[in-house]
Design a protein around this motif. Structure first.
Motif, mmCIF file in Angstrom:
data_model
loop_
_atom_site.group_PDB
_atom_site.id
_atom_site.type_symbol
_atom_site.label_atom_id
_atom_site.label_comp_id
_atom_site.label_asym_id
_atom_site.label_seq_id
_atom_site.Cartn_x
_atom_site.Cartn_y
_atom_site.Cartn_z
ATOM 1 N N ALA A 257 0.869 -1.184 0.000
ATOM 2 C CA ALA A 257 0.000 0.000 0.000
ATOM 3 C C ALA A 257 0.898 1.223 0.000
ATOM 4 O O ALA A 257 1.677 1.414 0.938
ATOM 5 C CB ALA A 257 -0.892 0.000 1.229
ATOM 6 N N MET A 258 0.816 2.007 -1.071
ATOM 7 C CA MET A 258 1.672 3.194 -1.174
ATOM 8 C C MET A 258 0.813 4.443 -0.921
ATOM 9 O O MET A 258 -0.357 4.489 -1.312
ATOM 10 C CB MET A 258 2.295 3.276 -2.569
ATOM 11 N N PHE A 259 1.424 5.421 -0.302
ATOM 12 C CA PHE A 259 0.704 6.651 0.036
ATOM 13 C C PHE A 259 1.531 7.876 -0.347
ATOM 14 O O PHE A 259 2.758 7.837 -0.314
ATOM 15 C CB PHE A 259 0.463 6.727 1.550
ATOM 16 N N THR A 260 0.828 8.925 -0.663
ATOM 17 C CA THR A 260 1.464 10.252 -0.719
ATOM 18 C C THR A 260 0.355 11.291 -0.585
ATOM 19 O O THR A 260 -0.829 10.936 -0.469
ATOM 20 C CB THR A 260 2.278 10.461 -2.017
ATOM 21 N N SER A 261 0.738 12.547 -0.596
ATOM 22 C CA SER A 261 -0.288 13.601 -0.573
ATOM 23 C C SER A 261 0.312 14.883 -1.131
ATOM 24 O O SER A 261 1.529 14.976 -1.333
ATOM 25 C CB SER A 261 -0.789 13.843 0.855
ATOM 26 N N THR A 262 -0.560 15.855 -1.337
ATOM 27 C CA THR A 262 -0.072 17.164 -1.782
ATOM 28 C C THR A 262 0.084 18.122 -0.601
ATOM 29 O O THR A 262 0.242 19.327 -0.802
ATOM 30 C CB THR A 262 -1.030 17.803 -2.814
ATOM 31 N N SER A 263 0.060 17.560 0.627
ATOM 32 C CA SER A 263 0.115 18.436 1.816
ATOM 33 C C SER A 263 1.300 19.388 1.782
ATOM 34 O O SER A 263 1.191 20.526 2.228
ATOM 35 C CB SER A 263 0.191 17.599 3.084
ATOM 36 N N LYS A 264 2.444 18.919 1.277
ATOM 37 C CA LYS A 264 3.609 19.800 1.258
ATOM 38 C C LYS A 264 3.969 20.187 -0.175
ATOM 39 O O LYS A 264 5.112 20.502 -0.497
ATOM 40 C CB LYS A 264 4.755 19.140 1.996
ATOM 41 N N ILE A 265 2.941 20.140 -1.024
ATOM 42 C CA ILE A 265 3.098 20.631 -2.399
ATOM 43 C C ILE A 265 2.217 21.867 -2.564
ATOM 44 O O ILE A 265 2.642 22.889 -3.095
ATOM 45 C CB ILE A 265 2.693 19.528 -3.402
ATOM 46 N N THR A 266 0.979 21.755 -2.076
ATOM 47 C CA THR A 266 0.061 22.905 -2.155
ATOM 48 C C THR A 266 -0.231 23.411 -0.736
ATOM 49 O O THR A 266 0.592 24.118 -0.167
ATOM 50 C CB THR A 266 -1.236 22.511 -2.890
ATOM 51 N N PHE A 267 -1.383 23.003 -0.173
ATOM 52 C CA PHE A 267 -1.752 23.487 1.166
ATOM 53 C C PHE A 267 -1.738 22.328 2.164
ATOM 54 O O PHE A 267 -2.417 21.313 1.940
ATOM 55 C CB PHE A 267 -3.151 24.114 1.137
ATOM 56 N N ALA A 268 -0.993 22.492 3.251
ATOM 57 C CA ALA A 268 -0.895 21.424 4.253
ATOM 58 C C ALA A 268 -2.253 21.251 4.942
ATOM 59 O O ALA A 268 -2.797 22.205 5.508
ATOM 60 C CB ALA A 268 0.176 21.765 5.259
ATOM 61 N N GLY A 269 -2.807 20.070 4.825
ATOM 62 C CA GLY A 269 -4.128 19.814 5.407
ATOM 63 C C GLY A 269 -5.255 20.245 4.474
ATOM 64 O O GLY A 269 -6.429 20.049 4.802
ATOM 65 N N GLY A 270 -4.907 20.834 3.337
ATOM 66 C CA GLY A 270 -5.937 21.272 2.394
ATOM 67 C C GLY A 270 -5.688 20.693 1.014
ATOM 68 O O GLY A 270 -6.094 21.273 0.003
#
Ligand SMILES: Cc1ncc(COP(=O)(O)O)c(C=O)c1O
Length: 434
Positions: A257-270
């Motif tokens: 199961a791989m994960f990532t997010s845009t939290s530290k690309i755009t808005f953290a938590g958004g």
């Protein structure tokens, strides 16, 4: 400390402690309020994505015709899944684009595996725990990310520390542990610019990990948290090899199961959280998820996909321009004040959000306390280890992204004085104790 502090005669060492104490005490009067604790983007970094506001301009149709203003679509809209695939260097058909946090997806997935199972009837880990009379356990490379450990603690999963090296965890150590206990059901990995060491897993380690589920008891899961997958300082960036593709070839894709997010690309938590997994695991997870949600925020997904389309590297270059000087400020100060002294070591990452710092054994708590007493907040010592306990009491995570370069510099200067003072005091004490 011109000469190695360890080589000073006792009276000289006493003088050094006195000098450092005077320097340290002066900080008290400066009423500092500096913070090197959590890895948050700076305000300038957040501003890089301000143009996302309004990017939709009234066009709410996704590429497959979905009206993103309405309910539905647990797996996310196609362009958001493509975005997740690009960020994780994997295939879009394996990706689910979710809500605002990858950490939530991790918790939900581990919970689903524990209580219901992801691999068909009778695959719940909790059933195995009950039948064996022993707890479910996870391998935790340390130092690591405290919130992974919190997920385990909150779900009653026991944690087993394993050391992390410059190329990732040691496969031989993992295999030995797995051979010994079929109740070890998972491993947390942060494969690129790991939190906090900044290491990047080597291709050999990633290939070896793809084979790992074959060495484990049934229903093993690799939790691959690629939170810093595009957070490089140098470009063109080297993408991380795709664990899912290796696992697919090895016949273990149902155990990744791989994960990532845009939290530290755009808005953290958004931003958007992503999960990549096999078709079977995605379907099993979707079934569990459907009990608690009708779908993610597709409007946010669409604006992210439109905003980042074709310009991820440019965007991350702009982040790097802001983050790298803060890292440089810390590293320059550490080198200037502590370099070559053999009293501490630290990592020099080429991306990500953290520097991992090791004092001499038994000093991390003391250093964090000394710094706190003069207004410099550091991540609590022990936070990077399971159960909040660093067995050697030496690791401190430094997070330089949020404060200004001037504040980062000032905080690191105080930090290095605290390290020197704690070290010199301890050495002096060990001599006078004899
Ligand atoms: C390794 C790692 N994973 C996940 C997260 C949180 O990600 P998200 O904001 O997507 O929940 C962080 C945040 O610091 C992190 O360092």
């Amino acid at each position: 400390m011109a000469r190695l502090v360890q080589q000073l005669a006792t009276p000289e060492l006493g003088q050094l402690v006195a000098q450092l104490s005077v320097r340290y005490e002066k900080y008290r009067f400066r009423e500092l309020k500096l913070d090197l604790t959590r890895g948050k983007p700076s305000t300038e970094q957040l501003k890089l994505s301000d143009a996302m506001d309004g990017v939709l301009q009234g066009n709410f149709r996704a590429s497959d015709g979905t009206d993103v203003r309405n309910y539905g679509g647990l797996r996310g809209i196609p362009e958001a899944r493509q975005l997740g695939a690009t960020l994780m260097n994997t295939r879009p058909e394996w990706v689910m684009a979710g809500g605002n946090s990858s950490l939530t997806l991790m918790h939900q997935l581990v919970h689903a595996a524990l209580s219901h199972g992801l691999w068909g009837a009778g695959s719940a880990w909790s059933d195995e725990a009950e039948a064996s009379g022993r707890p479910i356990r996870f391998l935790c490379p340390v130092p690591g990310y405290d919130r992974h450990f919190t997920i385990c603690e909150s779900l009653g999963i026991e944690m087993v520390n394993v050391a992390i090296g410059p190329d990732g965890p040691d496969l031989a150590e993992l295999e030995l542990l797995l051979a010994d206990d079929p109740n070890i059901k998972g491993i947390w990995c942060i494969p690129k610019y790991s939190n906090p060491t900044g290491c990047v897993y080597s291709d050999a380690v990633i290939r070896g990990l793809a084979e790992l589920p074959k060495r484990a008891g049934r229903n093993f899961l690799i939790l691959w948290d690629n939170a810093y997958g595009v957070h490089d300082f140098e470009f063109p960036a080297r993408p991380l090899p795709d664990l899912m593709s290796y696992a697919d070839a090895a016949g273990t894709a149902d155990h990744v199961a791989m994960f990532t997010s845009t939290s530290k690309i755009t808005f953290a938590g958004g931003g958007i959280g992503f999960l990549a997994a096999s078709a079977a695991v995605l379907s099993a997870f979707e079934k569990r998820l459907s009990a608690s949600t009708i779908g993610p925020d597709k409007v946010n997904q669409l604006r992210h996909a439109r905003f980042l389309d074709g310009r991820i590297e440019d965007h991350m270059r702009a982040h790097a321009e802001l983050v790298r000087p803060r890292f440089d400020a810390v590293l320059e100060r550490l080198e200037r004040d502590l370099g070559g002294r053999e009293i501490a070591s630290w990592t020099r990452p080429s991306g990500g959000y953290f520097i991992s710092f090791d004092t001499m054994p038994g000093l991390a708590r003391e250093v964090v306390k000394l710094a706190a007493d003069v207004g410099v907040a550091l991540t609590p010592a022990g936070a990077t280890f399971t159960y909040g306990k660093d067995p050697d009491d030496r690791n401190i995570r430094l997070a330089p992204t949020f404060p200004s370069v001037a504040d980062v510099t000032a905080a690191t200067e105080v930090f290095t004085v605290c390290v020197q003072l704690a070290t010199a005091r301890k050495l002096l004490l060990s001599r006078t104790d004899r």
